[in-house]
Design a protein around this motif. Structure first.
Motif, mmCIF file in Angstrom:
data_model
loop_
_atom_site.group_PDB
_atom_site.id
_atom_site.type_symbol
_atom_site.label_atom_id
_atom_site.label_comp_id
_atom_site.label_asym_id
_atom_site.label_seq_id
_atom_site.Cartn_x
_atom_site.Cartn_y
_atom_site.Cartn_z
ATOM 1 N N LYS A 36 17.583 30.567 25.707
ATOM 2 C CA LYS A 36 16.421 30.306 24.830
ATOM 3 C C LYS A 36 16.128 28.824 24.651
ATOM 4 O O LYS A 36 15.027 28.444 24.265
ATOM 5 C CB LYS A 36 16.656 30.947 23.457
ATOM 6 N N ARG A 37 17.136 27.992 24.899
ATOM 7 C CA ARG A 37 16.956 26.556 24.712
ATOM 8 C C ARG A 37 16.116 25.916 25.824
ATOM 9 O O ARG A 37 15.634 24.809 25.682
ATOM 10 C CB ARG A 37 18.304 25.830 24.687
ATOM 11 N N PHE A 38 16.020 26.593 26.933
ATOM 12 C CA PHE A 38 15.338 26.000 28.079
ATOM 13 C C PHE A 38 14.047 26.750 28.389
ATOM 14 O O PHE A 38 14.016 27.977 28.307
ATOM 15 C CB PHE A 38 16.251 26.031 29.321
ATOM 16 N N GLN A 39 13.074 25.977 28.781
ATOM 17 C CA GLN A 39 11.818 26.632 29.128
ATOM 18 C C GLN A 39 12.058 27.642 30.256
ATOM 19 O O GLN A 39 11.588 28.767 30.202
ATOM 20 C CB GLN A 39 10.804 25.575 29.545
ATOM 21 N N HIS A 71 13.834 20.857 32.196
ATOM 22 C CA HIS A 71 13.402 22.122 31.608
ATOM 23 C C HIS A 71 13.860 23.349 32.378
ATOM 24 O O HIS A 71 13.444 24.455 32.094
ATOM 25 C CB HIS A 71 11.874 22.136 31.463
ATOM 26 N N ASN A 108 11.606 31.060 28.347
ATOM 27 C CA ASN A 108 12.089 31.240 26.970
ATOM 28 C C ASN A 108 11.051 31.783 25.985
ATOM 29 O O ASN A 108 11.333 31.928 24.820
ATOM 30 C CB ASN A 108 12.825 29.994 26.446
HETATM 31 C C1 LIG Z 1 11.786 26.594 25.010
HETATM 32 O O1 LIG Z 1 12.228 25.458 25.752
HETATM 33 C C2 LIG Z 1 11.652 24.236 25.386
HETATM 34 C C3 LIG Z 1 12.243 23.141 26.230
HETATM 35 O O2 LIG Z 1 12.363 23.449 27.556
HETATM 36 C C4 LIG Z 1 11.906 23.935 23.922
HETATM 37 O O3 LIG Z 1 11.217 22.770 23.553
HETATM 38 C C5 LIG Z 1 11.483 25.088 23.057
HETATM 39 O O4 LIG Z 1 11.870 24.831 21.734
HETATM 40 C C6 LIG Z 1 12.145 26.370 23.531
HETATM 41 N N1 LIG Z 1 11.724 27.495 22.746
HETATM 42 C C7 LIG Z 1 12.540 28.129 21.918
HETATM 43 C C8 LIG Z 1 11.976 29.334 21.230
HETATM 44 O O5 LIG Z 1 13.683 27.753 21.721
#
Ligand SMILES: *[C@@H]1O[C@H](CO)[C@@H](O)[C@H](O)[C@H]1NC(C)=O
Length: 259
Positions: A36-39, A71, A108
């Motif tokens: 979830k941290r990565f796009q 990303h 994500n």
């Molecule tokens: C999805 O990833 C992006 C960075 O790649 C980040 O900024 C964003 O917070 C993430 N979304 C979630 C729901 O964590």
């Protein structure tokens, strides 16, 4: 004494061949948290201790791109169908095929909307790059390639006549100051220009030129060369790929959908 040490280190290295630079290992506990941290996350579901060409292609690709693609996360999930059945739950959740490896691209926004790497597409570095390029908005050029110039090189390759090509060439020449401050970038920049000038001077189509030039360089690379020279030639090979678009004029002027 030294030799024994080296041998030991080599043995340790060989026995750790599934360990992969640039990839993280995921399991049921950390999967959502990390992905979830990565796009984007490119995840290879595989046996617990993968090896072989497909694994190597994947990890090579990860190593080559981990650093400059902030990303995109590269990850491995090792699934065991025996004993503790590690990660079998993740396999089930994402409909992982039994024919390993199964590679999936996550986004994500929603972990349920993943894209499957095509089942019949060989797992190679080239195909992985294509897969990422066509399914994300990320620029994933080969080492040494320049994004802005890649786009112009593709345009150049699709040009229907020499005039259009010359125009693109001068458009690129005007960008010199953007790249001239950094030796490495400027070197790449000059390779694009050199190739375009050679193509314009040659009687061949872009595709013919690139094909024969690739063969010539591969041949040179099979001989004895200094490391510097090899690096230069590999850079040239990488940049030449930017001239290979999926659409190619068969002769200067006719565009077909072949390839
Ligand atoms: C999805 O990833 C992006 C960075 O790649 C980040 O900024 C964003 O917070 C993430 N979304 C979630 C729901 O964590």
């Amino acid at each position: 004494m030294n030799q024994i040490l080296v041998t030991c280190l080599l043995l340790i290295q060989a026995s750790l061949s599934w360990a992969s630079n640039g990839c993280v290992d995921l399991d049921g506990l950390n999967f959502d948290k990390v992905v979830k941290r990565f796009q984007y996350s490119l995840v290879k579901f595989d046996v617990a201790f993968p090896y072989g060409d497909k694994h190597e292609a994947f990890t090579y690709f990860a190593k080559e791109n981990s650093e400059h693609l902030d990303h995109l996360l590269f990850a491995l999930v090792g699934i065991k169908d025996y004993g503790e059945k590690e990660n079998a739950d993740l396999g089930k959740r994402f409909n992982v095929k039994e024919a390993f490896p199964d590679i999936k691209l996550f986004n994500n926004d929603s972990l349920n909307n993943f894209i499957d790497y095509p089942e019949n597409l060989p797992v190679t570095v080239y195909n992985l790059r294509e897969f990422i390029s066509s399914n994300t908005d990320l620029y994933i050029g080969l080492p040494g390639c320049l994004k802005e110039i890649d786009e112009l090189a593709a345009k150049f390759a699709l040009s229907s006549n020499a005039e259009e090509m010359s125009q693109i060439l001068s458009q690129i020449e005007n960008l010199d100051s953007i790249y001239s401050n950094t030796e490495k970038l400027h070197k790449s920049f000059n390779v694009y220009l050199m190739l375009m000038k050679k193509i314009l001077q040659s009687e061949k189509t872009v595709r013919e030129f690139i094909t024969s030039e690739e063969a010539r360089i591969q041949h040179l690379l099979s001989g004895k060369l200094s490391e510097n020279k090899k690096a230069d030639l590999n850079l040239r090979l990488n940049i030449m790929k930017s001239f290979k678009t999926t659409k190619q004029p068969t002769q200067k002027g006719v565009v077909t959908d072949e390839l």
